[in-house]
Design an enzyme around this catalytic site. Structure first.
Site, mmCIF file in Angstrom:
data_model
loop_
_atom_site.group_PDB
_atom_site.id
_atom_site.type_symbol
_atom_site.label_atom_id
_atom_site.label_comp_id
_atom_site.label_asym_id
_atom_site.label_seq_id
_atom_site.Cartn_x
_atom_site.Cartn_y
_atom_site.Cartn_z
ATOM 1 N N TRP A 1 0.855 -1.196 0.000
ATOM 2 C CA TRP A 1 0.000 0.000 0.000
ATOM 3 C C TRP A 1 0.889 1.244 0.000
ATOM 4 O O TRP A 1 1.854 1.320 0.766
ATOM 5 C CB TRP A 1 -0.898 -0.025 1.248
ATOM 6 C CG TRP A 1 -1.802 1.158 1.404
ATOM 7 C CD1 TRP A 1 -2.578 1.729 0.432
ATOM 8 C CD2 TRP A 1 -2.033 1.903 2.607
ATOM 9 N NE1 TRP A 1 -3.284 2.784 0.964
ATOM 10 C CE2 TRP A 1 -2.966 2.910 2.291
ATOM 11 C CE3 TRP A 1 -1.554 1.816 3.918
ATOM 12 C CZ2 TRP A 1 -3.428 3.825 3.237
ATOM 13 C CZ3 TRP A 1 -2.008 2.722 4.855
ATOM 14 C CH2 TRP A 1 -2.934 3.712 4.524
ATOM 15 N N ASP B 1 -1.962 -6.619 8.596
ATOM 16 C CA ASP B 1 -2.803 -5.491 8.216
ATOM 17 C C ASP B 1 -4.052 -6.052 7.545
ATOM 18 O O ASP B 1 -3.964 -6.703 6.502
ATOM 19 C CB ASP B 1 -2.031 -4.566 7.246
ATOM 20 C CG ASP B 1 -2.798 -3.280 6.962
ATOM 21 O OD1 ASP B 1 -3.900 -3.097 7.508
ATOM 22 O OD2 ASP B 1 -2.289 -2.452 6.170
ATOM 23 N N LYS C 1 -14.005 -0.243 4.870
ATOM 24 C CA LYS C 1 -14.531 -0.894 3.665
ATOM 25 C C LYS C 1 -15.693 -1.825 4.012
ATOM 26 O O LYS C 1 -16.745 -1.744 3.398
ATOM 27 C CB LYS C 1 -13.447 -1.703 2.949
ATOM 28 C CG LYS C 1 -12.049 -1.162 3.078
ATOM 29 C CD LYS C 1 -11.740 0.005 2.187
ATOM 30 C CE LYS C 1 -10.361 0.560 2.508
ATOM 31 N NZ LYS C 1 -9.878 1.566 1.616
HETATM 32 C C1 LMR Z 1 -6.594 2.717 -0.903
HETATM 33 O O1 LMR Z 1 -5.581 2.005 -0.885
HETATM 34 O O2 LMR Z 1 -7.069 3.192 -1.935
HETATM 35 C C2 LMR Z 1 -7.316 2.995 0.385
HETATM 36 O O3 LMR Z 1 -6.750 2.292 1.427
HETATM 37 C C3 LMR Z 1 -7.505 4.431 0.653
HETATM 38 C C4 LMR Z 1 -6.255 5.129 1.116
HETATM 39 O O4 LMR Z 1 -6.314 5.753 2.173
HETATM 40 O O5 LMR Z 1 -5.234 5.068 0.429
#
Ligand code: LMR
Length: 397
Positions: free
Chosen positions: A130, A211, A246
Site C-alpha cells: 500500500w 494489516d 470498507k
Molecule cells: C486505498 O488504498 O485506496 C485505500 O486504502 C484508501 C487510502 O487511504 O489510500
C-alpha cells in the site's frame, strides 16, 4: 520558519481522487481509491449502518469522553470478528485492543508501539505494498525494508525468494503481512503459505504485523481471517491492524483497531499500558461514532444478518466484474492474457500495463488508476465497462 519548507508531492492515491473530481469529461471513470461503488457508481451508506445510526440517535445520552482505548464493546466485537469467538489467544486473555481513527490510525499507533518496544526495529513490507505503508512507518522513525512478494511476470507469488529473504530477518524485527485482499496486487497467500510464514516467524523470532483492511471482501469474513487465526494460534506475539472503512462502508467515520497479541495475560496488560500511553500522546482518544455504530450492528442478530448480506453483495459484485473484465477484453480483441484478474482477491487488481498506457488512459480517456496499474474494480459498472474495455484495447494496440 514556514518559508524554509519545500513542497511535498501529492499523495498518489488521494491526489488521483482529487484529479478525478475536477475532470469534466462525462465518461470519466474512477478506478483509483479503494472505495466500494454500486452499479450506479454511488458509495451508499449501508442499510445496517442507517438502522444502527437511528438507534444511536435515540439512545445516546452523553457526549463525554470515551477513554484512550475507545469503545470497549467495539473492541470485544472486533477481536471476535478477527480471531473468532473461540480462539485460544482470546480465551487466554492474551489479546488487548484499542479502537483507533481508521486503519491508518491503527498502523501509526502500532508503529509508535513498536518504537517503544524496540527502538532499533526494522519493519519489513511486501514489494509492492500500500502506497502509504512506507512513509507512515518512516514518519514514526522506524527503519523500513522490503521483501519480495508479487511476481510481475507470472502474476503469482515470488514464494521461494520471499521466504529466503524473510529467513534473514532478525529477532525483534517486524514483518508486515496483508491478511487478505493484498493491496495493491490482489494476490493473497494460500493457507499453506500462511503455515510456512508462521513456521518462519517462530523460527526467526520476528513479530508479525497483520494489516487487515478488507475482511469480508475476499472470500468471506472467516475465510479472509483464516491465515491470521492460524498465525495467532502459533506465535507468542503479533500485532493486528484492522479497519471498518470498507466492510462497514464507514470510510469517513475513521474507525479501525489496533490489537496486540502477547505471550501471556500479564504481558498483555503491560503492553496495553504502553499502547494507551502511545494513544494519549498522539490524539488522546478516538472519535466514538463509527465504533458505536459497529457495536450496535454486532450487538444485534438482525443487523448482523443484514450486514452479512450487504457485505456479500459488495463482494459478489466485485467478483462478477473480475470475470466480466476478462470477457470484455477478449471481446475487444485484446490478445494479452488477463485471466489472472479472476484469481486475485478483494477490491483491487493489477492490470500490469505500462506507465505510458496508464497516463494515456487518464489523459485521453479520463480513466483514473494508480500509477502501479492498480485498479479498484468497484469503479466499474454496466454503464462504463464497455468504454473501459474499448479504451484499454486502444491503448494496448
Ligand atoms: C486505498 O488504498 O485506496 C485505500 O486504502 C484508501 C487510502 O487511504 O489510500
Amino acid at each position: 520558519m514556514f518559508s524554509q519548507l519545500q513542497p511535498v508531492a501529492t499523495d498518489p492515491i488521494l491526489g488521483l481522487m482529487a484529479a478525478y473530481q475536477q475532470d469534466s469529461n462525462p465518461n470519466k471513470i474512477d478506478l483509483g481509491v479503494g472505495v466500494y461503488k454500486d452499479e450506479q457508481g454511488h458509495t451508499a451508506v449501508l442499510k445496517c449502518v442507517k438502522k444502527a445510526e437511528a438507534m444511536r440517535l435515540a439512545k445516546e445520552d452523553s457526549k463525554t469522553y470515551i477513554g484512550m482505548a475507545g469503545d470497549l464493546g467495539f473492541n470485544q466485537h472486533i477481536e471476535k470478528l478477527a480471531f473468532g469467538a473461540e480462539h485460544p489467544a482470546l480465551l487466554a486473555g492474551r489479546l488487548t485492543t484499542a479502537h483507533t481513527p481508521g486503519g491508518t490510525g491503527a498502523l501509526r499507533v502500532a508503529a509508535e508501539f513498536i518504537k517503544r518496544a524496540n527502538p532499533d526495529a526494522t519493519i519489513w513490507v511486501t514489494t509492492p505494498t500500500w502506497a502509504n505503508h512506507i512513509s507512515l512507518f518512516q514518519a514514526a522513525g522506524l527503519k523500513v525494508k522490503e521483501y519480495s512478494y508479487y511476481d510481475y511476470d507470472t502474476k503469482g507469488l515470488l514464494e521461494e525468494q520471499m521466504f529466503a529473504e524473510l529467513a534473514q530477518v532478525q529477532p525483534g524485527d517486524v514483518v508486515l503481512v496483508h491478511a487478505c485482499c493484498h493491496n495493491p496486487s490482489g494476490l493473497d497467500l494460500t493457507f499453506a503459505q500462511w503455515q510456512r510464514f508462521t513456521a518462519l516467524a517462530k523460527e526467526r523470532g520476528f513479530t508479525p504485523l497483520v494489516d487487515m483492511a478488507y475482511q469480508g471482501f475476499g472470500a468471506g469474513l472467516d475465510e479472509d481471517a483464516a491465515g491470521l487465526r492460524h498465525l495467532a494460534a502459533e506465535v507468542e506475539e503479533m500485532i493486528l491492524c484492522s479497519s471498518c472503512s470498507k466492510n462497514f462502508g464507514l470510510y469517513r467515520e475513521r474507525i479501525g483497531a489496533c490489537t496486540l497479541l502477547a505471550a501471556s495475560q500479564s504481558i498483555a496488560e503491560t503492553s496495553r499500558s504502553v499502547l494507551l500511553s502511545v494513544v494519549r500522546s498522539i490524539y488522546s482518544m478516538p472519535p466514538a461514532h463509527g465504533a458505536i455504530i459497529v457495536s450496535h450492528i454486532l450487538d444485534s442478530q438482525e443487523l448482523t444478518a443484514l450486514w452479512h448480506q450487504e457485505l456479500a453483495e459488495m463482494r459478489n459484485r466485485i467478483n462478477d466484474y473480475r470475470q466480466l473484465i476478462v470477457d470484455k477484453f477478449a471481446a475487444e480483441g485484446i490478445q494479452q492474457d488477463f485471466s489472472f484478474i479472476t484469481r486475485q482477491h478483494g477490491m483491487f487488481s493489477f492490470l500490469g500495463i505500462s506507465k505510458e498506457q496508464i497516463e494515456c488512459l487518464k489523459s485521453e480517456f479520463s480513466i483514473y488508476m494508480v500509477g502501479s496499474s492498480r485498479v479498484s474494480i468497484a469503479g466499474l459498472n454496466h454503464s462504463n465497462i464497455d468504454y473501459f474495455a474499448k479504451s484499454v484495447a486502444t491503448v494496448l494496440k
